[in-house]
Design an enzyme around this catalytic site. Structure first.
Site, PDB file in Angstrom:
ATOM      1  N   LYS A   5       0.870  -1.172   0.000  1.00 50.60           N
ATOM      2  CA  LYS A   5       0.000   0.000   0.000  1.00 50.60           C
ATOM      3  C   LYS A   5       0.907   1.222   0.000  1.00 50.60           C
ATOM      4  CE  LYS A   5      -3.018   2.771   2.847  1.00 50.60           C
ATOM      5  NZ  LYS A   5      -3.909   2.900   3.996  1.00 50.60           N
ATOM      6  N   GLY A  54      -8.599   8.893   9.247  1.00 43.14           N
ATOM      7  CA  GLY A  54      -8.995   8.977  10.651  1.00 43.14           C
ATOM      8  C   GLY A  54     -10.054  10.025  10.953  1.00 43.14           C
ATOM      9  N   ALA A 106      -9.625   5.284   3.540  1.00 42.23           N
ATOM     10  CA  ALA A 106      -9.542   6.402   4.483  1.00 42.23           C
ATOM     11  C   ALA A 106     -10.800   7.262   4.540  1.00 42.23           C
ATOM     12  CB  ALA A 106      -8.355   7.306   4.204  1.00 42.23           C
ATOM     13  N   GLY A 107     -11.164   7.644   5.764  1.00 48.37           N
ATOM     14  CA  GLY A 107     -12.230   8.607   5.974  1.00 48.37           C
ATOM     15  C   GLY A 107     -13.564   8.025   6.388  1.00 48.37           C
ATOM     16  N   ASN A 149      -9.334   1.538   9.171  1.00 49.60           N
ATOM     17  CA  ASN A 149      -8.655   1.157  10.408  1.00 49.60           C
ATOM     18  C   ASN A 149      -9.330   1.829  11.603  1.00 49.60           C
ATOM     19  OD1 ASN A 149      -5.155   0.713  11.277  1.00 49.60           O
ATOM     20  ND2 ASN A 149      -6.874   0.692  12.644  1.00 49.60           N
ATOM     21  N   THR A 150      -9.245   3.162  11.645  1.00 46.22           N
ATOM     22  CA  THR A 150      -9.728   3.891  12.811  1.00 46.22           C
ATOM     23  C   THR A 150     -11.226   3.669  13.081  1.00 46.22           C
ATOM     24  OG1 THR A 150      -8.083   5.570  12.310  1.00 46.22           O
ATOM     25  CG2 THR A 150      -9.763   6.172  13.904  1.00 46.22           C
TER      26      THR A 150
END
Lengths: 259, 79
Positions: A101, A162, A188-189, A210-211
């Protein structure tokens, strides 16, 4: 979901369209539990220096055996082409394959990618035989360039890493989906399950987060919610939604009304 | 102060930097010797010397020289 609608990425077939990160968990055991609940088969990891004065006993890949999960090393924290390329070379040498990645960050506050540097790094890495999954802004032209270079997928962001803001520009994502011949992975986001469902409904092939899971009050429950949302979004996309209209269309027959 | 020759011959190994920490190894030490001394266990690692990856198969043959900069990495949790 797997049997009749596989997700093919860099020549491998997956049942799950949810890719998850392994950061921000309190322990490796908790990481593994959340990943199991998410159903993810591809997991991202970061490349960092070993603490040589106190290496510790446990290591992440003991809990995420590479024969069971596809390990996707990232270049998170890299701000230059050279750093990102070195990090990928090290990751490959550590023996988890050639899938990477690619992140080349351009700004500390937003963590938005440096698109020019990302394209340059991708070019070097593809030439060296890596299968490159680049994190990029939701810019159709940048995604096109990365595809032309030979990236194995494109990974436009939904919103800053995040941030949990969800998909800021669904129209750009639709254009990227329409034009791409490689998988489109929203990276992301994402903040909650509806955002993940929306990504798949728009026709994106997968979503990476992830977050949103690791930071939830109950990570295991959110992991399960994300699994279901990704499945639901994909099914809705395949089913073909009705067009949105401004006025009503009656659902019940108009004939035979009691008068 | 003792400035006799013997005072300066005590250390005749190599001084290198590993992940930004100074280390002293015996002369002729190899990358394999360095790794063995760190007790990293069975984890997957990769090593750079002076910014170039050293393939695992070359650890035993690759001698470390005075002033070498070594990076040893592994995988940690991340997105």
């Amino acid at each position: 979901m797997a049997a009749d609608d596989p997700f093919v990425l860099a020549g491998r077939t997956y049942g799950s369209r949810l890719i998850v990160g392994t950061g921000k968990y309190a322990s490796f055991a908790e990481t593994r539990k959340a990943i199991d609940a998410s159903g993810a088969e591809i997991v991202t990891v970061a490349v960092r220096r070993v603490n040589i004065t106190d290496p510790g006993k446990e290591n992440l890949l003991e809990h995420l055996p590479p024969d069971r999960f596809t390990i996707l090393p990232n270049t998170a924290g890299c701000y230059t082409v050279e750093e990102a390329v070195r990090t990928c070379r090290l990751a490959r040498e550590a023996g988890v394959g050639t899938l990477v990645k690619l992140e080349v960050i351009g700004d500390e506050r937003t963590l938005f990618p440096d698109v020019a540097a990302t394209i340059e790094a991708a070019r070097v890495l593809v030439k060296e035989g890596f299968q490159v999954l680049p994190y990029v802004t939701d810019d159709p032209v940048a995604c096109k360039r990365l595809e032309e270079i030979g990236c194995a997928a494109v990974m436009p962001l939904a919103a800053p890493i995040g941030s949990g803001l969800g998909i800021r520009n669904p129209f750009n994502l639709r254009i990227i989906v329409e034009q791409s011949r490689v998988p489109v992975i929203v990276d992301a986001g994402v903040g909650t399950a509806s955002h993940a469902a929306e990504a798949l409904e728009l026709g994106c092939d997968a979503v990476l987060m992830n977050t949103a899971i690791a930071g939830a009050k109950d990570a295991l429950l959110m992991a399960e919610a994300m699994r279901l949302a990704v499945e639901a979004g994909r099914k809705a996309f395949r089913a073909g939604r009705i067009p949105a209209k401004l006025y009503a269309t009656a659902s019940s027959p108009l004939d035979g009304l009691v008068r | 102060m003792d400035f006799s020759a013997s005072r300066w011959q005590i250390f005749n190994g190599v001084r290198i930097t590993v992940n930004d920490e100074p280390r002293e190894l015996p002369a002729e030490a190899t990358v394999a010797d360095l790794v063995a001394g760190l007790a990293l266990g069975p984890r997957r690692i990769a090593i750079e010397v002076n910014r170039a990856v050293v393939p695992r198969a070359e650890y035993g043959a690759r001698r470390l020289a005075e002033g070498d900069t070594v990076e040893i990495i592994h995988f940690v949790g991340g997105g």
